[in-house]
Scaffold this motif. Sequence first.
Motif, PDB file in Angstrom:
ATOM      1  N   ARG A  22       9.429  -2.963  41.505  1.00 41.57           N
ATOM      2  CA  ARG A  22      10.610  -1.952  41.241  1.00 41.57           C
ATOM      3  C   ARG A  22      10.725  -1.661  39.681  1.00 41.57           C
ATOM      4  NH1 ARG A  22      16.509  -2.907  43.423  1.00 41.57           N
ATOM      5  NH2 ARG A  22      17.401  -1.143  42.658  1.00 41.57           N
ATOM      6  N   ALA A  23      10.744  -2.660  38.963  1.00 42.17           N
ATOM      7  CA  ALA A  23      10.960  -2.320  37.554  1.00 42.17           C
ATOM      8  C   ALA A  23       9.809  -1.670  36.741  1.00 42.17           C
ATOM      9  CB  ALA A  23      11.348  -3.770  36.841  1.00 42.17           C
ATOM     10  N   LYS A  24       8.800  -2.105  37.073  1.00 40.34           N
ATOM     11  CA  LYS A  24       7.536  -1.450  36.641  1.00 40.34           C
ATOM     12  C   LYS A  24       7.398   0.186  37.019  1.00 40.34           C
ATOM     13  CE  LYS A  24       2.426  -1.596  37.039  1.00 40.34           C
ATOM     14  NZ  LYS A  24       1.104  -2.126  37.508  1.00 40.34           N
ATOM     15  N   SER A  25       7.917   0.226  38.268  1.00 37.70           N
ATOM     16  CA  SER A  25       8.026   1.861  39.093  1.00 37.70           C
ATOM     17  C   SER A  25       8.897   2.622  38.094  1.00 37.70           C
ATOM     18  CB  SER A  25       8.143   1.846  40.494  1.00 37.70           C
ATOM     19  OG  SER A  25       8.608   3.301  40.769  1.00 37.70           O
ATOM     20  N   ALA A  26      10.145   1.811  37.888  1.00 39.35           N
ATOM     21  CA  ALA A  26      11.138   2.573  36.977  1.00 39.35           C
ATOM     22  C   ALA A  26      10.794   2.887  35.678  1.00 39.35           C
ATOM     23  CB  ALA A  26      12.401   1.695  37.124  1.00 39.35           C
ATOM     24  N   LEU A  27      10.052   1.806  35.133  1.00 36.49           N
ATOM     25  CA  LEU A  27       9.588   2.134  33.521  1.00 36.49           C
ATOM     26  C   LEU A  27       8.535   3.495  33.565  1.00 36.49           C
ATOM     27  CD1 LEU A  27       9.426  -1.440  32.191  1.00 36.49           C
ATOM     28  CD2 LEU A  27      11.061   0.182  31.775  1.00 36.49           C
ATOM     29  N   LEU A  28       7.902   3.188  34.645  1.00 33.53           N
ATOM     30  CA  LEU A  28       6.796   4.279  34.563  1.00 33.53           C
ATOM     31  C   LEU A  28       7.510   5.585  34.737  1.00 33.53           C
ATOM     32  CD1 LEU A  28       3.826   2.622  36.794  1.00 33.53           C
ATOM     33  CD2 LEU A  28       3.804   3.082  34.471  1.00 33.53           C
ATOM     34  N   TRP A  29       8.344   5.845  35.841  1.00 33.21           N
ATOM     35  CA  TRP A  29       9.220   7.069  35.749  1.00 33.21           C
ATOM     36  C   TRP A  29       9.886   7.364  34.490  1.00 33.21           C
ATOM     37  CZ3 TRP A  29       8.431  10.833  38.874  1.00 33.21           C
ATOM     38  CH2 TRP A  29       7.879  10.516  40.007  1.00 33.21           C
ATOM     39  N   GLY A  30      10.331   6.317  33.588  1.00 29.98           N
ATOM     40  CA  GLY A  30      10.808   6.653  32.499  1.00 29.98           C
ATOM     41  C   GLY A  30       9.906   7.217  31.515  1.00 29.98           C
ATOM     42  N   VAL A  77      13.281   9.236  23.868  1.00 27.93           N
ATOM     43  CA  VAL A  77      13.739   8.114  24.251  1.00 27.93           C
ATOM     44  C   VAL A  77      14.877   7.701  25.027  1.00 27.93           C
ATOM     45  CG1 VAL A  77      14.371   5.563  23.219  1.00 27.93           C
ATOM     46  CG2 VAL A  77      12.658   6.624  22.401  1.00 27.93           C
ATOM     47  N   LEU A  78      15.886   8.675  24.938  1.00 26.38           N
ATOM     48  CA  LEU A  78      17.254   8.734  25.584  1.00 26.38           C
ATOM     49  C   LEU A  78      16.893   9.118  27.093  1.00 26.38           C
ATOM     50  CD1 LEU A  78      19.805   9.824  23.085  1.00 26.38           C
ATOM     51  CD2 LEU A  78      19.467   7.596  23.933  1.00 26.38           C
ATOM     52  N   VAL A  79      16.034  10.278  27.029  1.00 20.25           N
ATOM     53  CA  VAL A  79      15.689  10.752  28.494  1.00 20.25           C
ATOM     54  C   VAL A  79      14.772   9.844  29.241  1.00 20.25           C
ATOM     55  CG1 VAL A  79      14.328  12.496  29.721  1.00 20.25           C
ATOM     56  CG2 VAL A  79      15.770  13.212  27.816  1.00 20.25           C
ATOM     57  N   ALA A  84      14.470   6.138  33.686  1.00 22.52           N
ATOM     58  CA  ALA A  84      14.200   4.752  34.275  1.00 22.52           C
ATOM     59  C   ALA A  84      15.378   4.096  34.675  1.00 22.52           C
ATOM     60  CB  ALA A  84      13.783   3.823  33.033  1.00 22.52           C
ATOM     61  N   GLY A  85      16.525   4.156  34.286  1.00 23.92           N
ATOM     62  CA  GLY A  85      17.793   3.544  34.944  1.00 23.92           C
ATOM     63  C   GLY A  85      17.975   4.296  36.308  1.00 23.92           C
ATOM     64  N   THR A  86      17.973   5.700  36.059  1.00 25.11           N
ATOM     65  CA  THR A  86      18.137   6.271  37.632  1.00 25.11           C
ATOM     66  C   THR A  86      17.126   6.005  38.536  1.00 25.11           C
ATOM     67  OG1 THR A  86      19.175   8.198  36.254  1.00 25.11           O
ATOM     68  CG2 THR A  86      18.510   8.501  38.400  1.00 25.11           C
ATOM     69  N   ALA A  87      15.808   5.829  38.162  1.00 21.28           N
ATOM     70  CA  ALA A  87      14.981   5.475  39.230  1.00 21.28           C
ATOM     71  C   ALA A  87      15.139   4.126  39.751  1.00 21.28           C
ATOM     72  CB  ALA A  87      13.274   5.595  38.504  1.00 21.28           C
ATOM     73  N   TYR A  88      15.504   3.226  38.702  1.00 24.21           N
ATOM     74  CA  TYR A  88      15.732   1.781  39.232  1.00 24.21           C
ATOM     75  C   TYR A  88      16.792   1.751  40.264  1.00 24.21           C
ATOM     76  CZ  TYR A  88      16.013  -3.141  39.091  1.00 24.21           C
ATOM     77  OH  TYR A  88      16.168  -4.511  39.381  1.00 24.21           O
ATOM     78  N   ALA A  89      18.070   2.557  39.881  1.00 24.45           N
ATOM     79  CA  ALA A  89      19.061   2.386  40.911  1.00 24.45           C
ATOM     80  C   ALA A  89      18.918   3.012  42.176  1.00 24.45           C
ATOM     81  CB  ALA A  89      20.279   3.154  39.939  1.00 24.45           C
TER      82      ALA A  89
END
Length: 82
Positions: free
Chosen positions: A9-17, A49-51, A56-61
Amino acid sequence: MSGSRRRPRAKSALLWGAVGAVAFLALVQGYALLADPLVSLGQGAAVAVLVGAATAGTAYALEHRVAAWAARRTGDGPGPDE
């Protein structure tokens, strides 16, 4: 939740970021090709970086909620009564 489940889940969120950051940079570059640049290179990188962090935070949540909604919608998951 176990650590082995949280890691994908964290890896997926980082990739979406990363996708969010690159998409922003592509939009800035496209605008710069059509008109005057909106931001400098440093400003564009900082905003990217902010985007990326926000994406990533939104994807993780939200990822687990979207997956559960999709499973219910296709009939692969538990229904509203279960």
